[in-house]
Motif scaffolding. Structure first.
Motif, PDB file in Angstrom:
ATOM      1  N   GLN A 104     -10.003   3.019   4.285  1.00 52.87           N
ATOM      2  CA  GLN A 104      -9.953   3.665   5.402  1.00 52.87           C
ATOM      3  C   GLN A 104      -8.773   3.538   6.350  1.00 52.87           C
ATOM      4  OE1 GLN A 104     -12.934   5.491   6.053  1.00 52.87           O
ATOM      5  NE2 GLN A 104     -13.372   4.489   3.972  1.00 52.87           N
ATOM      6  N   ARG A 105      -7.947   2.626   6.328  1.00 50.56           N
ATOM      7  CA  ARG A 105      -6.813   2.383   6.915  1.00 50.56           C
ATOM      8  C   ARG A 105      -5.525   2.237   6.252  1.00 50.56           C
ATOM      9  NH1 ARG A 105      -7.803  -2.613  10.825  1.00 50.56           N
ATOM     10  NH2 ARG A 105      -8.208  -3.431   8.674  1.00 50.56           N
ATOM     11  N   PRO A 106      -4.583   3.397   6.158  1.00 51.92           N
ATOM     12  CA  PRO A 106      -3.351   3.423   5.629  1.00 51.92           C
ATOM     13  C   PRO A 106      -2.553   2.132   6.104  1.00 51.92           C
ATOM     14  CG  PRO A 106      -3.412   5.190   7.104  1.00 51.92           C
ATOM     15  CD  PRO A 106      -4.654   4.773   7.059  1.00 51.92           C
ATOM     16  N   PHE A 107      -1.709   1.798   5.261  1.00 52.49           N
ATOM     17  CA  PHE A 107      -0.811   0.512   5.668  1.00 52.49           C
ATOM     18  C   PHE A 107       0.759   1.322   5.567  1.00 52.49           C
ATOM     19  CE2 PHE A 107       2.061  -3.089   5.387  1.00 52.49           C
ATOM     20  CZ  PHE A 107       1.130  -3.973   6.077  1.00 52.49           C
ATOM     21  N   MET A 108       1.422   1.173   6.895  1.00 55.03           N
ATOM     22  CA  MET A 108       2.669   1.725   7.127  1.00 55.03           C
ATOM     23  C   MET A 108       3.568   0.854   7.713  1.00 55.03           C
ATOM     24  SD  MET A 108       3.344   4.873   9.883  1.00 55.03           S
ATOM     25  CE  MET A 108       2.190   5.955   8.889  1.00 55.03           C
ATOM     26  N   VAL A 109       5.087   0.726   7.112  1.00 57.43           N
ATOM     27  CA  VAL A 109       6.010  -0.043   7.972  1.00 57.43           C
ATOM     28  C   VAL A 109       6.828   1.040   8.345  1.00 57.43           C
ATOM     29  CG1 VAL A 109       8.011  -1.659   7.721  1.00 57.43           C
ATOM     30  CG2 VAL A 109       5.897  -1.916   6.168  1.00 57.43           C
ATOM     31  N   ARG A 110       7.172   0.864   9.793  1.00 60.44           N
ATOM     32  CA  ARG A 110       7.903   1.874  10.621  1.00 60.44           C
ATOM     33  C   ARG A 110       9.130   1.402  11.258  1.00 60.44           C
ATOM     34  NH1 ARG A 110       3.898   5.002  14.220  1.00 60.44           N
ATOM     35  NH2 ARG A 110       3.903   2.853  15.443  1.00 60.44           N
ATOM     36  N   THR A 111      10.290   2.025  11.146  1.00 55.09           N
ATOM     37  CA  THR A 111      11.585   1.722  11.797  1.00 55.09           C
ATOM     38  C   THR A 111      11.960   3.255  12.492  1.00 55.09           C
ATOM     39  OG1 THR A 111      13.127   2.864  10.255  1.00 55.09           O
ATOM     40  CG2 THR A 111      12.149   0.572   9.755  1.00 55.09           C
ATOM     41  N   ASP A 112      12.771   3.055  13.349  1.00 51.47           N
ATOM     42  CA  ASP A 112      13.416   4.195  13.896  1.00 51.47           C
ATOM     43  C   ASP A 112      13.987   5.573  13.095  1.00 51.47           C
ATOM     44  OD1 ASP A 112      15.799   3.040  13.203  1.00 51.47           O
ATOM     45  OD2 ASP A 112      16.600   3.047  15.180  1.00 51.47           O
ATOM     46  N   GLN A 113      14.043   5.128  11.723  1.00 50.64           N
ATOM     47  CA  GLN A 113      14.515   6.178  10.689  1.00 50.64           C
ATOM     48  C   GLN A 113      13.395   6.995  10.127  1.00 50.64           C
ATOM     49  OE1 GLN A 113      17.439   7.455  10.205  1.00 50.64           O
ATOM     50  NE2 GLN A 113      18.817   5.868  11.136  1.00 50.64           N
ATOM     51  N   GLY A 114      11.958   6.153  10.080  1.00 47.71           N
ATOM     52  CA  GLY A 114      10.923   6.974   9.509  1.00 47.71           C
ATOM     53  C   GLY A 114      10.000   6.103   9.260  1.00 47.71           C
ATOM     54  N   THR A 115       9.172   6.184   8.130  1.00 44.13           N
ATOM     55  CA  THR A 115       8.046   5.217   7.929  1.00 44.13           C
ATOM     56  C   THR A 115       8.107   5.111   6.131  1.00 44.13           C
ATOM     57  OG1 THR A 115       6.788   7.353   7.498  1.00 44.13           O
ATOM     58  CG2 THR A 115       6.564   5.931   9.609  1.00 44.13           C
ATOM     59  N   ALA A 116       7.494   3.779   5.913  1.00 45.35           N
ATOM     60  CA  ALA A 116       7.125   3.703   4.424  1.00 45.35           C
ATOM     61  C   ALA A 116       5.596   3.272   4.120  1.00 45.35           C
ATOM     62  CB  ALA A 116       8.002   2.718   3.884  1.00 45.35           C
ATOM     63  N   THR A 117       4.795   4.329   3.690  1.00 41.59           N
ATOM     64  CA  THR A 117       3.456   4.029   3.683  1.00 41.59           C
ATOM     65  C   THR A 117       2.999   3.738   2.061  1.00 41.59           C
ATOM     66  OG1 THR A 117       3.067   5.784   5.259  1.00 41.59           O
ATOM     67  CG2 THR A 117       1.104   5.133   3.982  1.00 41.59           C
ATOM     68  N   ALA A 118       2.228   2.608   2.140  1.00 40.57           N
ATOM     69  CA  ALA A 118       1.900   1.930   0.580  1.00 40.57           C
ATOM     70  C   ALA A 118       0.862   2.789   0.157  1.00 40.57           C
ATOM     71  CB  ALA A 118       1.264   0.636   1.025  1.00 40.57           C
ATOM     72  N   LEU A 119       1.018   3.099  -0.977  1.00 43.79           N
ATOM     73  CA  LEU A 119       0.118   3.932  -2.062  1.00 43.79           C
ATOM     74  C   LEU A 119      -0.142   2.993  -2.887  1.00 43.79           C
ATOM     75  CD1 LEU A 119       1.971   7.335  -2.464  1.00 43.79           C
ATOM     76  CD2 LEU A 119      -0.025   6.847  -0.907  1.00 43.79           C
ATOM     77  N   GLY A 120       0.329   1.623  -3.081  1.00 49.33           N
ATOM     78  CA  GLY A 120      -0.140   0.511  -3.631  1.00 49.33           C
ATOM     79  C   GLY A 120       0.116  -0.678  -3.166  1.00 49.33           C
ATOM     80  N   THR A 121       1.013  -1.675  -3.856  1.00 53.33           N
ATOM     81  CA  THR A 121       0.912  -3.040  -2.943  1.00 53.33           C
ATOM     82  C   THR A 121       2.206  -3.450  -2.581  1.00 53.33           C
ATOM     83  OG1 THR A 121       1.210  -3.954  -5.444  1.00 53.33           O
ATOM     84  CG2 THR A 121      -1.124  -3.866  -4.224  1.00 53.33           C
ATOM     85  N   ARG A 122       3.256  -4.051  -3.541  1.00 54.74           N
ATOM     86  CA  ARG A 122       4.300  -4.841  -2.999  1.00 54.74           C
ATOM     87  C   ARG A 122       5.594  -3.806  -2.556  1.00 54.74           C
ATOM     88  NH1 ARG A 122       5.588  -9.104  -6.473  1.00 54.74           N
ATOM     89  NH2 ARG A 122       4.764  -7.859  -8.180  1.00 54.74           N
ATOM     90  N   TYR A 123       6.494  -4.095  -1.503  1.00 48.84           N
ATOM     91  CA  TYR A 123       7.619  -3.522  -1.331  1.00 48.84           C
ATOM     92  C   TYR A 123       8.262  -4.260  -0.270  1.00 48.84           C
ATOM     93  CZ  TYR A 123       5.279  -0.712   2.365  1.00 48.84           C
ATOM     94  OH  TYR A 123       4.442  -0.462   3.586  1.00 48.84           O
ATOM     95  N   LEU A 124       9.534  -3.818  -0.041  1.00 51.59           N
ATOM     96  CA  LEU A 124      10.481  -4.409   1.059  1.00 51.59           C
ATOM     97  C   LEU A 124      11.024  -3.247   1.869  1.00 51.59           C
ATOM     98  CD1 LEU A 124      12.777  -6.133  -1.778  1.00 51.59           C
ATOM     99  CD2 LEU A 124      11.208  -7.408  -0.315  1.00 51.59           C
ATOM    100  N   VAL A 125      11.274  -3.578   3.021  1.00 52.19           N
ATOM    101  CA  VAL A 125      11.642  -2.582   3.909  1.00 52.19           C
ATOM    102  C   VAL A 125      12.885  -3.262   4.808  1.00 52.19           C
ATOM    103  CG1 VAL A 125      11.447  -1.136   6.024  1.00 52.19           C
ATOM    104  CG2 VAL A 125       9.824  -1.451   4.212  1.00 52.19           C
TER     105      VAL A 125
END
Length: 310
Positions: free
Chosen positions: A157-178
């Motif tokens: 129900q709730r997407p997971f997103m990491v956001r900076t002033d350049q844009g977003t990185a939305t998880a379609l799976g599990t592990r990542y780095l920003v």
């Protein structure tokens, strides 16, 4: 309400509470203000953390400087509190206030694991800061500074997103780095599954495991393969490099050290490094580099180290 305004209000409250004429009504009003917004209590907590450092200043010079800005005969506690907001804006700068007020942050050389309320896990790299913004519709991590690793818990129900002033990185799976790089770009590196990376001015790209994308000028670049690199080695306290320029390795080590690590990058540009170094002992890493490369490492103090060709 802006961060600057909260800082100003917090400084005013601390000044009021340490005035000799403070009343019970003032204290009750202060409690109400703290409970009105989590950021209010956080600002007070951070200011009180700085209090000890400011209050250890020599009394006579401090009083002379303070009395120029404040009415005479006010208690020293009130004077110190009243200056905190000004000092924060002046020393840290307005751009750094969001980092100072971040929900979670690490100091230089510190790494921290954080368990989120949804079951997701974060790990912050050295000198990093994030705000966590969860509600009934989305899960957002604002990366204000530095780098984070995230292992996302599933929530349809709730997407997971990491956001900076350049844009977003939305998880379609599990592990990542920003990572917010020093050149202003944002680097998204996928360890497992897929992440949708989107800038402010393009449709975005999908980045799969073993790839990274760079967000620059509001655009997501095409994914690139990682090769033999181990980008999340820092989560295990390691710096792994494979045929990397010495300048890049020194820059990485510098981000884990207090003080300055100086080097002449052009003079060292032909030297390349492969190896594994412990991030919790950067002095040992520098010694190992000096043992294996034609360089010398000079310690002028614990806070100033210079690396130059031998």
């Amino acid at each position: 309400m802006s961060t600057e305004h909260i800082i100003e209000q917090a400084a005013n409250w601390l000044t009021r509470l340490h005035d000799e004429h403070v009343t019970d009504a003032d204290r009750r009003a202060f409690d109400t203000w703290c409970q009105a917004d989590p950021r209010h209590a956080l600002a007070i907590e951070r200011m009180r953390g700085l209090w000890g450092s400011l209050d250890t200043l020599p009394a006579k010079p401090a009083r002379i400087a303070l009395n120029r800005a404040f009415a005479p005969r006010r208690p020293r506690g009130a004077q110190v509190a009243g200056l905190l907001g000004v000092l924060l804006c002046g020393w840290f700068g307005l751009d750094h206030l969001p980092v100072w007020m971040a929900d979670q942050r690490t100091g230089v050389g510190e790494r921290r694991q954080i368990a989120l309320e949804d079951g997701s896990r974060l790990q912050l790299n050295s000198n990093s800061a994030v705000d966590v913004k969860f509600d009934g519709h989305q899960r957002v991590i604002e990366l204000l500074q530095g780098e984070l690793w995230v292992d996302v818990a599933k929530d349809a129900q709730r997407p997971f997103m990491v956001r900076t002033d350049q844009g977003t990185a939305t998880a379609l799976g599990t592990r990542y780095l920003v990572k917010r790089a020093e050149d202003g770009t944002t680097i998204v590196t996928v360890i497992e599954s897929t992440v949708a990376v989107k800038g402010d001015s393009n449709a975005g790209v999908k980045v799969t495991a073993g790839q990274r994308s760079i967000l620059e000028h509001g655009r997501a670049q095409a994914p690139q393969a990682l090769g033999n690199s181990d980008p999340d080695a820092w989560t295990r306290g390691l710096l792994k490099v494979n045929d990397q320029p010495l300048g890049d390795v020194l820059q990485a080590l510098a981000s884990y050290r207090h003080g300055l690590l100086r080097f002449d990058a052009p003079a060292l540009q032909d030297l390349r490094v492969s190896g594994v170094f412990k991030l919790d002992d950067t002095s040992a890493a520098l010694a190992a580099l000096a043992d294996n490369l034609p360089i010398q490492v000079e310690y002028f103090t614990d806070l100033l180290v210079v690396v130059k060709p031998r």
